[in-house]
Design an enzyme around this catalytic site. Sequence first.
Site, PDB file in Angstrom:
ATOM      1  N   ARG A  57      -5.972   0.863  17.366  1.00 35.01           N
ATOM      2  CA  ARG A  57      -6.168   1.565  16.086  1.00 35.01           C
ATOM      3  C   ARG A  57      -6.818   2.930  16.303  1.00 35.01           C
ATOM      4  NH1 ARG A  57     -10.274   0.786  12.891  1.00 35.01           N
ATOM      5  NH2 ARG A  57     -10.513  -1.403  13.430  1.00 35.01           N
ATOM      6  N   TYR A 110       7.513  13.763  -4.359  1.00 34.21           N
ATOM      7  CA  TYR A 110       7.878  12.380  -4.034  1.00 34.21           C
ATOM      8  C   TYR A 110       7.111  11.397  -4.939  1.00 34.21           C
ATOM      9  CZ  TYR A 110       8.917   8.278  -1.227  1.00 34.21           C
ATOM     10  OH  TYR A 110       9.347   7.052  -0.811  1.00 34.21           O
ATOM     11  N   ASP A 182       5.029  19.025   2.671  1.00 39.50           N
ATOM     12  CA  ASP A 182       5.800  17.842   3.052  1.00 39.50           C
ATOM     13  C   ASP A 182       7.155  18.348   3.560  1.00 39.50           C
ATOM     14  OD1 ASP A 182       7.583  15.662   3.051  1.00 39.50           O
ATOM     15  OD2 ASP A 182       6.526  14.631   1.445  1.00 39.50           O
ATOM     16  N   LYS A 207      12.576   9.214   7.963  1.00 39.36           N
ATOM     17  CA  LYS A 207      13.822   9.866   7.597  1.00 39.36           C
ATOM     18  C   LYS A 207      14.440  10.551   8.837  1.00 39.36           C
ATOM     19  CE  LYS A 207      12.276   8.407   3.636  1.00 39.36           C
ATOM     20  NZ  LYS A 207      11.520   9.200   2.710  1.00 39.36           N
TER      21      LYS A 207
HETATM   22  C1  LIG Z   1      10.238   8.973   1.957  1.00 42.94           C
HETATM   23  C2  LIG Z   1       9.367  10.121   1.631  1.00 42.94           C
HETATM   24  C3  LIG Z   1       7.959  10.023   1.634  1.00 42.94           C
HETATM   25  C4  LIG Z   1       7.250   8.704   1.905  1.00 42.94           C
HETATM   26  O1  LIG Z   1       7.477   8.254   3.179  1.00 42.94           O
HETATM   27  P1  LIG Z   1       7.421   6.707   3.616  1.00 42.94           P
HETATM   28  O2  LIG Z   1       7.682   6.772   5.074  1.00 42.94           O
HETATM   29  O3  LIG Z   1       8.440   5.980   2.828  1.00 42.94           O
HETATM   30  O4  LIG Z   1       6.031   6.223   3.282  1.00 42.94           O
HETATM   31  C5  LIG Z   1       7.219  11.152   1.368  1.00 42.94           C
HETATM   32  N1  LIG Z   1       7.812  12.324   1.097  1.00 42.94           N
HETATM   33  C6  LIG Z   1       9.159  12.467   1.058  1.00 42.94           C
HETATM   34  C7  LIG Z   1       9.742  13.795   0.751  1.00 42.94           C
HETATM   35  C8  LIG Z   1       9.974  11.378   1.330  1.00 42.94           C
HETATM   36  O5  LIG Z   1      11.303  11.517   1.280  1.00 42.94           O
END
Ligand SMILES: *Cc1c(COP(=O)(O)O)cnc(C)c1O
Length: 396
Positions: A57, A110, A182, A207
């Site tokens: 951790r 998001y 982001d 993603k």
């Molecule tokens: C999917 C997504 C998130 C969240 O990510 P997780 O891995 O599902 O927790 C945050 N921001 C954007 C733009 C996303 O597409």
Amino acid sequence: MGKKELETRLIHSYFDRKQHYGSLAHPLYQTSTFVFDDAQQGEARFSGNESGYIYSRLGNPTVSELEKKMADLEEGEEAIAFASGMAAVSGVLIHLLKAGDHILISEGVYGCTFGFLEMVKEKFNIDFDLMEMNSENMIRTMIRPETKVLYVETPINPTMKLVDLEMVIKIAKEEGIRVVVDNTFCSPYLQQPLTLGADYVIHSATKYISGHGDVIAGIAVGPAEEMETIRMTTQKDIGGVLGPFDAWLLLRGLKTLALRMDRHCYNARYVFDLLKDNPNVKNIFYPGDPNFSQHELAKRQMKDFGGLISFELQGGKEAAQRFMNELKVIQVAVSLGDAESLIQHPATMTHSVVPEVERKKMGITNSLVRLSVGLESPKDVWNDMKQAFDKTYAKV
Ligand SMILES: *Cc1c(COP(=O)(O)O)cnc(C)c1O
């Protein structure tokens, strides 16, 4: 030798192969803890007198390898890997904000990031405002003495609206406010906000970074000293750490990021070129569309236009759902950036928690679908859409 190109840095590693039997690929340290030579070494590790791993951790060699690579790719000082994109978002924001502070968020953020902000507003008195960050004056008007963070997503899901990062960063610098971006939709291959002066970059590594639809993960990149604080507070004590095997899968996925992104972008362009002339389609939201309102900004800010296309179908929700149900190659699923093309219906899926009035304001109608164009042959993706259009509108 100078710094290598991104395509090369995606592939090469930081670990010392000599210490790992010459292993070409990353070693996977699937372990929870690390054995000390003796009690004194344990004491020295805990006191910081000796560097080394203690407990996964607090750090793990496979996870560290991923963190070093992500910091390098985003041109940042230090990165931390988290158990999900949301763990990265919340980890960074909890570090940057305290009770009484205010944060400005780009509209359409998001859904779970929005949910997190609602929660901390109620529980911890951290206020927020959503706004379309397209005018310097409007942003300045919304900034209060308590505003500590400008939080940006660009392009935004699912309307693909962009935020001008240079503009936002300039305002933030003048006002002494931190900028968090982001960067999930672009990956460092298409856009590197830190090089423009942003303070933090966050990824849902689930993603494009993973690219294979088999991991939930997050990454945050930022200034070394503060990242160290995050590591020892919001990450260590809240505990959303990434497991070694997931880090290993991300390292594997990253090797092909450049190739994959080029193909995603190419395939999306291919689909767009055919979609734009389809009489069953009303509006297309795609930064690569020369008629897209922010096409010029997209050309300036992004290396290419990405793999996402949103569009409205004639016939509302019923037609949209029928169209989705007829698809065979394209899979009906949320998430994006995978090898498989994925389609979802934002109004009833990713944005179903957003009240309808708000959705309408953002441009998320019941006719809208969002397509994440995958890595298949673009001909097959298009043929799949074509047969689904034929069936959908033949039945009307
Ligand atoms: C999917 C997504 C998130 C969240 O990510 P997780 O891995 O599902 O927790 C945050 N921001 C954007 C733009 C996303 O597409």
